[in-house]
Design a protein around this motif. Structure first.
Motif: not given
Length: 61
Positions: A3-15, A17-22, A33-35, A41-42
């Motif tokens: 749980r919590g491992d984000k390695s399976a996500y694409t670079d686009k999905q990570k970007r 998530a970062a934008h939504i978190e911001s 909560a933001a994370e 959402t992703v």
């Protein structure tokens, strides 16, 4: 994958998530909560970190 491992996500999905978190942080949400909201959402949009289908193939005879 633990749980919590984000390695399976694409670079686009990570970007995304970062934008939504911001955006959520700007709304006054805590970092945790933001994370959580960002990754939820992703996952809702893209079905999570899966890079392929469910692994079940349906054949017609």
């Amino acid at each position: 994958m633990p749980r919590g491992d984000k390695s399976a996500y694409t670079d686009k999905q990570k970007r995304q998530a970062a934008h939504i978190e911001s955006s959520e942080r700007k709304e006054g949400r805590s970092k945790e909560a933001a994370e959580r909201i960002a990754w939820a959402t992703v996952n809702k949009q893209d079905g999570g970190g899966k890079k392929s289908g469910s692994g079940h193939k349906r054949t017609t005879h």
